[in-house]
Design a protein around this motif. Structure first.
Motif, PDB file in Angstrom:
ATOM      1  N   LEU A 229       0.696   1.409   6.514  1.00 18.38           N
ATOM      2  CA  LEU A 229       1.929   0.830   5.975  1.00 18.38           C
ATOM      3  C   LEU A 229       1.519  -0.264   4.998  1.00 18.38           C
ATOM      4  O   LEU A 229       0.919  -1.263   5.397  1.00 18.38           O
ATOM      5  N   ILE A 230       1.840  -0.036   3.736  1.00 17.03           N
ATOM      6  CA  ILE A 230       1.453  -1.011   2.700  1.00 17.03           C
ATOM      7  C   ILE A 230       2.681  -1.787   2.234  1.00 17.03           C
ATOM      8  O   ILE A 230       3.815  -1.373   2.490  1.00 17.03           O
ATOM      9  N   PHE A 231       2.470  -2.872   1.555  1.00 15.63           N
ATOM     10  CA  PHE A 231       3.530  -3.701   0.949  1.00 15.63           C
ATOM     11  C   PHE A 231       4.490  -4.308   1.974  1.00 15.63           C
ATOM     12  O   PHE A 231       5.609  -4.670   1.626  1.00 15.63           O
ATOM     13  N   ARG A 232       4.077  -4.389   3.240  1.00 14.28           N
ATOM     14  CA  ARG A 232       4.971  -4.955   4.259  1.00 14.28           C
ATOM     15  C   ARG A 232       5.363  -6.384   3.887  1.00 14.28           C
ATOM     16  O   ARG A 232       6.526  -6.761   3.963  1.00 14.28           O
ATOM     17  N   ALA A 233       4.350  -7.174   3.464  1.00 11.64           N
ATOM     18  CA  ALA A 233       4.600  -8.593   3.188  1.00 11.64           C
ATOM     19  C   ALA A 233       5.560  -8.763   2.011  1.00 11.64           C
ATOM     20  O   ALA A 233       6.193  -9.810   1.874  1.00 11.64           O
ATOM     21  N   PHE A 234       5.672  -7.731   1.183  1.00 10.95           N
ATOM     22  CA  PHE A 234       6.522  -7.847  -0.027  1.00 10.95           C
ATOM     23  C   PHE A 234       7.884  -7.182   0.203  1.00 10.95           C
ATOM     24  O   PHE A 234       8.645  -6.962  -0.732  1.00 10.95           O
ATOM     25  N   VAL A 250      -3.854  -3.039   2.621  1.00 10.84           N
ATOM     26  CA  VAL A 250      -3.353  -3.644   3.864  1.00 10.84           C
ATOM     27  C   VAL A 250      -4.085  -4.963   4.124  1.00 10.84           C
ATOM     28  O   VAL A 250      -3.473  -5.986   4.457  1.00 10.84           O
ATOM     29  N   GLU A 251      -5.387  -4.931   3.927  1.00 14.48           N
ATOM     30  CA  GLU A 251      -6.193  -6.134   4.207  1.00 14.48           C
ATOM     31  C   GLU A 251      -5.780  -7.279   3.265  1.00 14.48           C
ATOM     32  O   GLU A 251      -5.506  -8.398   3.720  1.00 14.48           O
ATOM     33  N   ILE A 252      -5.659  -6.988   1.990  1.00 16.46           N
ATOM     34  CA  ILE A 252      -5.290  -8.042   1.028  1.00 16.46           C
ATOM     35  C   ILE A 252      -3.870  -8.524   1.313  1.00 16.46           C
ATOM     36  O   ILE A 252      -3.586  -9.724   1.308  1.00 16.46           O
ATOM     37  N   GLY A 253      -2.980  -7.579   1.607  1.00 15.14           N
ATOM     38  CA  GLY A 253      -1.566  -7.924   1.846  1.00 15.14           C
ATOM     39  C   GLY A 253      -1.377  -8.784   3.084  1.00 15.14           C
ATOM     40  O   GLY A 253      -0.359  -9.472   3.218  1.00 15.14           O
ATOM     41  N   SER A 254      -2.326  -8.738   4.015  1.00 17.97           N
ATOM     42  CA  SER A 254      -2.147  -9.517   5.241  1.00 17.97           C
ATOM     43  C   SER A 254      -2.735 -10.928   5.129  1.00 17.97           C
ATOM     44  O   SER A 254      -2.626 -11.735   6.054  1.00 17.97           O
ATOM     45  N   PRO A 256      -2.813 -14.780   4.184  1.00 18.12           N
ATOM     46  CA  PRO A 256      -1.720 -15.749   4.033  1.00 18.12           C
ATOM     47  C   PRO A 256      -1.415 -15.991   2.551  1.00 18.12           C
ATOM     48  O   PRO A 256      -2.339 -16.154   1.747  1.00 18.12           O
ATOM     49  N   GLY A 257      -0.137 -15.958   2.201  1.00 11.16           N
ATOM     50  CA  GLY A 257       0.287 -16.256   0.830  1.00 11.16           C
ATOM     51  C   GLY A 257       0.040 -15.130  -0.158  1.00 11.16           C
ATOM     52  O   GLY A 257       0.148 -15.321  -1.379  1.00 11.16           O
ATOM     53  N   ALA A 258      -0.303 -13.945   0.363  1.00  8.94           N
ATOM     54  CA  ALA A 258      -0.592 -12.821  -0.550  1.00  8.94           C
ATOM     55  C   ALA A 258       0.620 -12.504  -1.421  1.00  8.94           C
ATOM     56  O   ALA A 258       1.758 -12.606  -0.977  1.00  8.94           O
ATOM     57  N   GLU A 259       0.354 -12.141  -2.666  1.00 10.72           N
ATOM     58  CA  GLU A 259       1.432 -11.756  -3.587  1.00 10.72           C
ATOM     59  C   GLU A 259       1.161 -10.351  -4.099  1.00 10.72           C
ATOM     60  O   GLU A 259       0.012  -9.881  -4.076  1.00 10.72           O
ATOM     61  N   PHE A 260       2.216  -9.723  -4.619  1.00  6.35           N
ATOM     62  CA  PHE A 260       2.069  -8.338  -5.081  1.00  6.35           C
ATOM     63  C   PHE A 260       0.978  -8.215  -6.138  1.00  6.35           C
ATOM     64  O   PHE A 260       0.229  -7.239  -6.150  1.00  6.35           O
ATOM     65  N   LYS A 261       0.880  -9.235  -6.996  1.00  4.78           N
ATOM     66  CA  LYS A 261      -0.114  -9.133  -8.074  1.00  4.78           C
ATOM     67  C   LYS A 261      -1.547  -9.036  -7.526  1.00  4.78           C
ATOM     68  O   LYS A 261      -2.433  -8.515  -8.204  1.00  4.78           O
ATOM     69  N   ASP A 262      -1.758  -9.486  -6.279  1.00  3.19           N
ATOM     70  CA  ASP A 262      -3.096  -9.394  -5.680  1.00  3.19           C
ATOM     71  C   ASP A 262      -3.512  -7.934  -5.426  1.00  3.19           C
ATOM     72  O   ASP A 262      -4.701  -7.618  -5.402  1.00  3.19           O
ATOM     73  N   VAL A 263      -2.520  -7.087  -5.161  1.00  2.00           N
ATOM     74  CA  VAL A 263      -2.865  -5.685  -4.868  1.00  2.00           C
ATOM     75  C   VAL A 263      -2.582  -4.765  -6.051  1.00  2.00           C
ATOM     76  O   VAL A 263      -3.029  -3.613  -6.078  1.00  2.00           O
TER      77      VAL A 263
END
Ligand SMILES: Cc1cc2nc3c(=O)[nH]c(=O)nc-3n(C[C@H](O)[C@H](O)[C@H](O)COP(=O)(O)O)c2cc1C
Length: 327
Positions: A229-234, A250-254, A256-263
């Motif tokens: 499951l990707i983009f959960r944080a967004f 998933v790893e980058i999205g989890s 703290p403070g991750a933003e869409f531009k990171d992935v």
């Protein structure tokens, strides 16, 4: 024997089985094969670079089947949205009789399709969205449970609950989507109150799906645990096949403070397309659902649909009826 429902009647098809819109996969080869096998094949509008390309793809599909087929229009929020109204016009002017809409705020599209006599099946992931689409005047609902490939929403309600919960509130025909791949699923969907099934992942593992054989074999090899499951944080959750790219997302999205531009660099549609077309499994995201656990072969669409219908009929008329005995 045949399985007849309000949905087969509405769509003018033989079997209550729909192939959902699929980016890069929903082309004429697959849609025509599904329709020729008695289901409802669906072209994916946005897979075509321009509305004129979509017109040509509709013509190509028509040259491959004389049975009904539809077009999917997926409406996603975007900084630079595609020309939705022009795609819609191409669909209407090409004489398409049924569309699958999916995504955000379909109202303007539904109104235009309806005023041109095009039937609308709206795909959604929540009971309240199904109810509001019914109020908007759509002809049928496709209700997509948490198991599904693509965007299952943020509420995580699996089909076993979502389908009957929606059936309790929706009066128009409803098809069940997410996690379907065999006759047991079709019989279960009918038991839960749906009038057919919509499948995505299962149709990717067919002879006619216009994707590389490595991807089809990956779907066969994978089991029900092999999704991420990707983009959960967004708050734009997507279910995709497990691979090195989706693991990384998933790893980058989890963090703290991750933003869409990171992935963002990892998740472009263009990279996903490369994976599907070259068979390089780690080239990008590959959209697929938990039903991978029920996929064990790569049949033709004709073999698949015949098998699903035959098995569902046997389950309904034999296995289930045997349980009912005099008290
Ligand atoms: C490769 C792939 C691409 C997809 N692309 C889209 C899309 O562009 N628009 C859409 O509405 N649904 C899309 N879906 C979702 C399917 O239409 C369908 O709702 C979903 O696959 C059902 O779940 P299942 O895969 O468990 O059968 C896609 C699914 C897959 C497998």
């Amino acid at each position: 024997m045949a399985l007849k429902t309000r949905f087969t009647e509405l769509a003018g098809i033989e079997h209550p089985i729909v192939q959902g819109g699929m980016m890069w996969v929903g082309r004429a080869e697959l849609a025509s094969a599904v329709s020729n096998a008695g289901g409802l094949g669906i072209l994916t509008a946005l897979t075509q670079p321009t509305p004129d390309d979509l017109r040509r793809e509709i013509d190509r599909c028509r040259s491959m089947t004389d049975k009904p087929f539809g077009v999917n229009l997926t409406i996603l929020p975007a900084i630079k949205p595609p020309p939705y109204a022009e795609y819609r016009q191409a669909i209407i002017e090409s004489g398409i009789k049924i569309v699958e809409t999916a995504g955000y705020k379909p109202q303007e599209h539904v109104e235009d399709f309806k005023s041109h006599g095009v039937k609308v099946v709206h795909k959604c992931t929540a009971v309240r969205h199904a109810v509001s689409a019914e109020r908007m005047g759509v002809d049928a609902i496709s209700i997509d449970g948490f198991e599904c490939a693509g965007h299952p929403g943020e509420e995580d309600i699996p089909g076993l609950i979502l389908i009957p919960a929606a059936a309790d509130q929706v009066k128009i025909p409803m098809i069940a989507s997410g996690g379907f791949g065999d006759g047991r699923g079709l019989a279960a969907a009918l038991a839960l109150g749906a009038e057919g099934i919509n499948m995505g992942t299962r149709f990717c593992a067919t002879v006619e799906a216009p994707i590389h054989d490595n991807i089809k074999q990956l779907l066969v090899k994978h089991d029900e645990r092999d999704t991420n499951l990707i983009f959960r944080a967004f708050r734009n959750t997507g279910r995709v096949a497990k691979n090195s790219v989706s693991d990384q997302v998933v790893e980058i999205g989890s963090r703290p403070g991750a933003e869409f531009k990171d992935v963002q660099p990892l998740v472009s549609g263009a990279k996903g397309r490369v994976a599907l077309e070259t068979g390089d499994i780690d080239a990008g995201l590959i959209w697929a659902g938990m039903v991978q656990g029920l996929i064990h072969d790569v049949p033709t669409c004709q073999e698949l649909i015949s098998r699903i219908v035959r098995d569902a009929e046997n389950i309904i008329t034999q296995r289930l009826s045997r349980f009912v005995q005099p008290a």
